[in-house]
Scaffold this motif. Sequence first.
Motif, PDB file in Angstrom:
ATOM      1  N   ARG A 181       0.814  -1.209   0.000  1.00 43.00           N
ATOM      2  CA  ARG A 181       0.000   0.000   0.000  1.00 43.00           C
ATOM      3  C   ARG A 181       0.850   1.263   0.000  1.00 43.00           C
ATOM      4  O   ARG A 181       0.493   2.260  -0.638  1.00 43.00           O
ATOM      5  CB  ARG A 181      -0.925  -0.022   1.221  1.00 43.00           C
ATOM      6  N   TRP A 182       1.985   1.228   0.748  1.00 40.22           N
ATOM      7  CA  TRP A 182       2.874   2.399   0.825  1.00 40.22           C
ATOM      8  C   TRP A 182       4.296   1.945   0.464  1.00 40.22           C
ATOM      9  O   TRP A 182       5.148   1.744   1.343  1.00 40.22           O
ATOM     10  CB  TRP A 182       2.862   2.991   2.219  1.00 40.22           C
ATOM     11  N   PRO A 183       4.588   1.772  -0.819  1.00 40.88           N
ATOM     12  CA  PRO A 183       5.869   1.175  -1.227  1.00 40.88           C
ATOM     13  C   PRO A 183       7.075   2.102  -1.150  1.00 40.88           C
ATOM     14  O   PRO A 183       8.206   1.637  -1.223  1.00 40.88           O
ATOM     15  CB  PRO A 183       5.598   0.766  -2.677  1.00 40.88           C
ATOM     16  N   ASN A 184       6.870   3.395  -1.013  1.00 44.94           N
ATOM     17  CA  ASN A 184       7.989   4.335  -1.121  1.00 44.94           C
ATOM     18  C   ASN A 184       8.281   5.099   0.166  1.00 44.94           C
ATOM     19  O   ASN A 184       8.781   6.225   0.124  1.00 44.94           O
ATOM     20  CB  ASN A 184       7.709   5.323  -2.259  1.00 44.94           C
ATOM     21  N   VAL A 185       7.984   4.497   1.304  1.00 48.11           N
ATOM     22  CA  VAL A 185       8.293   5.152   2.579  1.00 48.11           C
ATOM     23  C   VAL A 185       9.816   5.129   2.782  1.00 48.11           C
ATOM     24  O   VAL A 185      10.435   4.058   2.706  1.00 48.11           O
ATOM     25  CB  VAL A 185       7.595   4.439   3.751  1.00 48.11           C
ATOM     26  N   PRO A 186      10.452   6.259   3.034  1.00 44.13           N
ATOM     27  CA  PRO A 186      11.915   6.284   3.191  1.00 44.13           C
ATOM     28  C   PRO A 186      12.372   5.437   4.382  1.00 44.13           C
ATOM     29  O   PRO A 186      11.721   5.415   5.432  1.00 44.13           O
ATOM     30  CB  PRO A 186      12.227   7.762   3.427  1.00 44.13           C
ATOM     31  N   ALA A 187      13.486   4.756   4.203  1.00 41.21           N
ATOM     32  CA  ALA A 187      14.077   3.982   5.291  1.00 41.21           C
ATOM     33  C   ALA A 187      14.781   4.914   6.268  1.00 41.21           C
ATOM     34  O   ALA A 187      15.114   6.056   5.935  1.00 41.21           O
ATOM     35  CB  ALA A 187      15.058   2.958   4.740  1.00 41.21           C
ATOM     36  N   ILE A 188      15.003   4.433   7.482  1.00 37.46           N
ATOM     37  CA  ILE A 188      15.718   5.212   8.491  1.00 37.46           C
ATOM     38  C   ILE A 188      16.910   4.397   9.008  1.00 37.46           C
ATOM     39  O   ILE A 188      16.924   3.168   8.895  1.00 37.46           O
ATOM     40  CB  ILE A 188      14.805   5.619   9.675  1.00 37.46           C
ATOM     41  N   ALA A 189      17.881   5.081   9.567  1.00 36.20           N
ATOM     42  CA  ALA A 189      19.051   4.435  10.160  1.00 36.20           C
ATOM     43  C   ALA A 189      19.485   5.252  11.361  1.00 36.20           C
ATOM     44  O   ALA A 189      19.164   6.432  11.481  1.00 36.20           O
ATOM     45  CB  ALA A 189      20.186   4.325   9.154  1.00 36.20           C
ATOM     46  N   GLY A 190      20.216   4.602  12.284  1.00 34.52           N
ATOM     47  CA  GLY A 190      20.731   5.309  13.446  1.00 34.52           C
ATOM     48  C   GLY A 190      19.789   5.319  14.641  1.00 34.52           C
ATOM     49  O   GLY A 190      20.050   6.020  15.617  1.00 34.52           O
ATOM     50  N   TRP A 191      18.730   4.523  14.579  1.00 33.33           N
ATOM     51  CA  TRP A 191      17.759   4.513  15.671  1.00 33.33           C
ATOM     52  C   TRP A 191      17.624   3.152  16.360  1.00 33.33           C
ATOM     53  O   TRP A 191      17.019   3.051  17.415  1.00 33.33           O
ATOM     54  CB  TRP A 191      16.384   4.943  15.151  1.00 33.33           C
ATOM     55  N   LEU A 192      18.185   2.122  15.760  1.00 37.91           N
ATOM     56  CA  LEU A 192      17.986   0.775  16.301  1.00 37.91           C
ATOM     57  C   LEU A 192      19.310   0.034  16.315  1.00 37.91           C
ATOM     58  O   LEU A 192      20.053   0.035  15.331  1.00 37.91           O
ATOM     59  CB  LEU A 192      16.958   0.019  15.446  1.00 37.91           C
TER      60      LEU A 192
END
Length: 213
Positions: free
Chosen positions: A11-22
């Motif tokens: 449904r939402w294929p282009n959500v930006p990835a994140i880094a530095g939080w996990l």
Amino acid sequence: MDDLVEKALARWPNVPAIAGWLKLNLQGDWLLTGPAPEGLTISHPRILNFMARNYGCEPDGRFYFQNGPQKAYVHLAYTPWVYRIHPLAQGDLMLSTHTGLVGWPLAMYQDEQGRVLIEGEQGIGLLHSNDMDLLAAGLQESGGELVHQACWAVPDCDPDSLIAARTKLRRDKKTSTGQRTCTFKLIQIDSNAVALRFQFNPNPEVNQQDPNS
């Protein structure tokens, strides 16, 4: 991956990835980093099991947690997996990852700090420090080298019914069941060479490529 997560991705294929939080620490705990310098340990069983089911790896060696439509890249304190050893009633040993996947050991290593790494079906992982005594019971010296011998098992029943674990134990459908007596030489390895040798990226937030590539 959970069906709900796959549907969210569709449904939402282009959500930006994140880094530095996990972050995944040496004990197999998930830590929320970022604003908290020391990290906040995630401990809720439902969240831990959700994260366990949706932990994966990119072809370039970056590990991530797929949180619905958003991918969160994981900083690895050492290895992408942390292994636990579970003694079974009949004297066999059972191996599981920090995400609860039960499988077979394939090789064993020891780094310059004396830490034991196990190469399992899922990949390379650090043995949890609490399980060193269980491993030591099967160690013997042969020709001046340390060798580990033990009978390992992957039960054909639900492994979670045998062992009480924080994260639900489960078996991959491709993993065979049964018992095996395995003998492994503890291969010496430099901790600085582990990531390159086993082709994973412990610091995906550094020089990060396009998350959607």
